[in-house]
Write a protein that holds these residues in place. Structure first.
Motif, PDB file in Angstrom:
ATOM      1  N   TYR A   1      67.141  37.447  88.979  1.00 14.54           N
ATOM      2  CA  TYR A   1      67.873  38.480  89.109  1.00 14.54           C
ATOM      3  C   TYR A   1      67.550  39.831  88.462  1.00 14.54           C
ATOM      4  O   TYR A   1      68.266  40.114  87.448  1.00 14.54           O
TER       5      TYR A   1
ATOM      6  N   SER B   1      70.576  41.529  87.336  1.00 10.57           N
ATOM      7  CA  SER B   1      71.709  41.685  88.300  1.00 10.57           C
ATOM      8  C   SER B   1      72.471  40.472  88.312  1.00 10.57           C
ATOM      9  O   SER B   1      72.997  40.220  89.383  1.00 10.57           O
ATOM     10  N   TYR B   2      72.363  39.700  87.285  1.00 15.82           N
ATOM     11  CA  TYR B   2      72.833  38.298  87.330  1.00 15.82           C
ATOM     12  C   TYR B   2      74.303  38.328  87.379  1.00 15.82           C
ATOM     13  O   TYR B   2      75.036  37.758  88.144  1.00 15.82           O
ATOM     14  N   ASN B   3      74.832  39.329  86.446  1.00 15.46           N
ATOM     15  CA  ASN B   3      76.371  39.604  86.337  1.00 15.46           C
ATOM     16  C   ASN B   3      76.330  41.049  86.335  1.00 15.46           C
ATOM     17  O   ASN B   3      75.661  42.061  86.758  1.00 15.46           O
ATOM     18  N   THR B   4      77.268  41.648  85.258  1.00 15.44           N
ATOM     19  CA  THR B   4      77.413  43.082  84.987  1.00 15.44           C
ATOM     20  C   THR B   4      75.987  43.805  84.681  1.00 15.44           C
ATOM     21  O   THR B   4      75.195  43.574  83.844  1.00 15.44           O
ATOM     22  N   LEU B   5      75.633  44.684  85.615  1.00 15.00           N
ATOM     23  CA  LEU B   5      74.340  45.399  85.413  1.00 15.00           C
ATOM     24  C   LEU B   5      73.874  45.689  84.314  1.00 15.00           C
ATOM     25  O   LEU B   5      74.766  46.296  83.667  1.00 15.00           O
TER      26      LEU B   5
ATOM     27  N   GLN C   1      65.936  45.670  84.839  1.00 16.27           N
ATOM     28  CA  GLN C   1      67.670  45.816  84.807  1.00 16.27           C
ATOM     29  C   GLN C   1      67.990  44.284  85.425  1.00 16.27           C
ATOM     30  O   GLN C   1      67.464  43.953  86.475  1.00 16.27           O
TER      31      GLN C   1
END
Lengths: 121, 106
Positions: free
Chosen positions: B32, B91-95, B89
């Motif tokens: 991610y 995107s696994y959780n909160t960007l 960046q």
């Protein structure tokens, strides 16, 4: 080709509210394939994701800003908006709106040009 | 929170050089990971998503690799328009974004 354009007052006094709008053209904000984001960039903090919204009105916010942020969408005007309350000098930044896509591998594939939001008395 | 650390923070290179930028995540994020390019005074532009998938329209001299906690962006044969700042960046959780790597002309 979708285009995004930020607008709003460039100067806000400390403790007041920063309000920005992002107008989307070349595509519908009501498409379920996308979500609509706000990101800011300051010299001290780099790029910071503020939050995003789906056309349904579902929102997700950065926990560090959540208590001060509201993102809303107006599908009739094809735009979405950001409100950031109780601003301080540390909120001075270039504010970008962007289109997000991907339910799994989320990414920001189209960005506005950015607008400078300055907090100063 | 997942912290993203890029290295180096800046580098000098010449046209035609091969450039590699590293991004490390503070915890495993699978694939991610996205890469963006930002030219001065411009908005970031998506180059690569899901660690290695080239965004439509992006030249093939850009490539991404990695999984878990360590990722790389490689530019083969650097072109004049590639002198810019690059951000990773997750995107696994909160960007969250890395601090950026500025690629300058040697």
């Amino acid at each position: 080709q979708v285009q995004l354009q930020e607008s709003g007052p460039g100067l806000v006094k400390p403790s007041q509210t920063l309000a920005l709008t992002c107008t989307v053209s070349g595509g519908s904000i009501s498409s379920g394939d996308y979500y609509w984001s706000w990101i800011r960039q300051s010299p001290g903090k780099g790029l910071e994701w503020i939050g995003h919204i789906y056309y349904t009105g579902t929102t997700y916010y950065n926990p560090s800003l959540e208590s001060r942020v509201t993102i809303s969408v107006d599908t009739s005007k094809n735009h979405f908006s950001l409100r950031l309350t109780s601003v301080t000098a540390s909120d001075t930044a270039v504010y970008y709106c962007a289109r997000g896509m991907g339910s799994g591998y989320r990414r920001l594939d189209s960005w506005g040009q950015g607008t400078l939001g300055t907090v100063s008395s | 929170d997942i912290q993203m650390t890029q290295s180096p923070s800046s580098l000098s290179a010449s046209v035609g050089d091969r450039v590699t930028i590293t991004c490390r995540a503070s915890q495993r994020i699978s694939s991610y990971l996205n890469w963006y390019q930002q030219s001065p005074g411009k908005a970031p532009k998506l180059l690569i998503y899901a660690a290695s998938t080239l965004q439509s329209g992006v030249p093939s001299r850009f490539s991404g690799s990695g999984s878990g906690t360590e990722f790389t962006l490689t530019i083969t044969s650097l072109q004049p328009e590639d002198f810019a700042t690059y951000f990773c960046q997750q995107s696994y959780n909160t960007l969250a974004f890395g601090g950026g790597t500025k690629v300058e002309i040697k």
